[in-house]
Design a protein around this motif. Structure first.
Motif, PDB file in Angstrom:
ATOM      1  N   LEU A  18       0.841  -1.203   0.000  1.00 24.45           N
ATOM      2  CA  LEU A  18       0.000   0.000   0.000  1.00 24.45           C
ATOM      3  C   LEU A  18       0.873   1.250   0.000  1.00 24.45           C
ATOM      4  N   VAL A  19       0.385   2.282  -0.678  1.00 26.66           N
ATOM      5  CA  VAL A  19       1.029   3.590  -0.649  1.00 26.66           C
ATOM      6  C   VAL A  19      -0.059   4.606  -0.346  1.00 26.66           C
ATOM      7  N   HIS A  20       0.215   5.489   0.607  1.00 24.21           N
ATOM      8  CA  HIS A  20      -0.721   6.561   0.950  1.00 24.21           C
ATOM      9  C   HIS A  20       0.035   7.881   0.995  1.00 24.21           C
ATOM     10  N   LYS A  21      -0.640   8.923   0.589  1.00 25.91           N
ATOM     11  CA  LYS A  21      -0.063  10.269   0.675  1.00 25.91           C
ATOM     12  C   LYS A  21      -1.221  11.244   0.837  1.00 25.91           C
TER      13      LYS A  21
ATOM     14  N   VAL B 134       2.344  14.912  -6.715  1.00 27.58           N
ATOM     15  CA  VAL B 134       1.633  13.813  -7.379  1.00 27.58           C
ATOM     16  C   VAL B 134       2.642  12.895  -8.060  1.00 27.58           C
ATOM     17  N   ALA B 135       3.648  13.468  -8.710  1.00 24.92           N
ATOM     18  CA  ALA B 135       4.683  12.673  -9.371  1.00 24.92           C
ATOM     19  C   ALA B 135       5.448  11.824  -8.354  1.00 24.92           C
ATOM     20  N   ALA B 136       5.732  12.371  -7.176  1.00 24.86           N
ATOM     21  CA  ALA B 136       6.425  11.606  -6.126  1.00 24.86           C
ATOM     22  C   ALA B 136       5.563  10.425  -5.663  1.00 24.86           C
ATOM     23  N   PHE B 137       4.261  10.658  -5.514  1.00 25.22           N
ATOM     24  CA  PHE B 137       3.343   9.578  -5.146  1.00 25.22           C
ATOM     25  C   PHE B 137       3.367   8.479  -6.213  1.00 25.22           C
TER      26      PHE B 137
ATOM     27  N   GLU C 199       6.371   6.257  -6.026  1.00 27.74           N
ATOM     28  CA  GLU C 199       6.234   5.250  -4.962  1.00 27.74           C
ATOM     29  C   GLU C 199       5.399   4.063  -5.436  1.00 27.74           C
ATOM     30  N   THR C 200       4.319   4.340  -6.179  1.00 28.42           N
ATOM     31  CA  THR C 200       3.494   3.231  -6.684  1.00 28.42           C
ATOM     32  C   THR C 200       4.266   2.427  -7.717  1.00 28.42           C
ATOM     33  N   HIS C 201       5.095   3.088  -8.504  1.00 27.65           N
ATOM     34  CA  HIS C 201       5.884   2.399  -9.537  1.00 27.65           C
ATOM     35  C   HIS C 201       6.962   1.510  -8.922  1.00 27.65           C
ATOM     36  N   ARG C 202       7.431   1.866  -7.712  1.00 32.95           N
ATOM     37  CA  ARG C 202       8.388   0.998  -7.024  1.00 32.95           C
ATOM     38  C   ARG C 202       7.712  -0.309  -6.600  1.00 32.95           C
ATOM     39  N   LEU C 203       6.445  -0.228  -6.222  1.00 33.46           N
ATOM     40  CA  LEU C 203       5.698  -1.439  -5.843  1.00 33.46           C
ATOM     41  C   LEU C 203       5.358  -2.284  -7.060  1.00 33.46           C
TER      42      LEU C 203
END
Length: 142
Positions: free
Chosen positions: A4-7, A110-113, A116-120
């Protein structure tokens, strides 16, 4: 490994012809649903709206205008301030038009978020459990 990623971001909401006002945008990503992002907009502890967006569409919206339906995204530059403009169309109004809200988010956040999703789940490596999906569809039809 966390899936999960949250921001949470402070964004600017503009509804109709009103001035912008600050609201919170809670962005979420779950690797179990790898194509989708969730956004919950809230203000003073109240949920204003919930949307599910396509992850690739959001990434594209940081670069160019995308969307032709209820959600339209495009980059906006205001001097040194780069924003993602998100337009959401709602229910019809009595005058035949539709309710609409425009949200402006700081594009680098938004790009940083998204990174993070792309790392998962890297783009192009998304997997969908088709058998599970079909079982749900068939069970719902019975």
């Amino acid at each position: 490994m966390n899936s999960l990623v949250h921001k949470t971001l402070v964004v600017q909401l503009q509804a109709g012809d009103t001035d912008r006002c600050s609201v919170l945008a809670h962005l979420g990503y779950d690797a179990a649903d790898p194509f989708a992002l969730s956004i919950v907009f809230s203000h003073d502890g109240r949920v204003l709206a919930r949307w599910t967006l396509d992850r690739e569409m959001v990434a594209d919206g940081l670069l160019r205008p995308v969307g032709v339906g209820d959600v339209r995204l495009r980059p906006v530059s205001r001097g040194v301030w780069d924003e993602l403009r998100m337009e959401f169309l709602g229910d019809p109004r009595t005058d035949g038009d539709r309710h609409r809200a425009v949200v402006y988010a700081w594009a680098p956040a938004v790009a940083a978020f998204l990174r993070e999703t792309h790392r998962l789940v890297p783009p192009g490596r998304e997997k969908v459990a088709v058998d599970d999906f079909l079982a749900e569809v068939i069970a719902g039809a019975e």
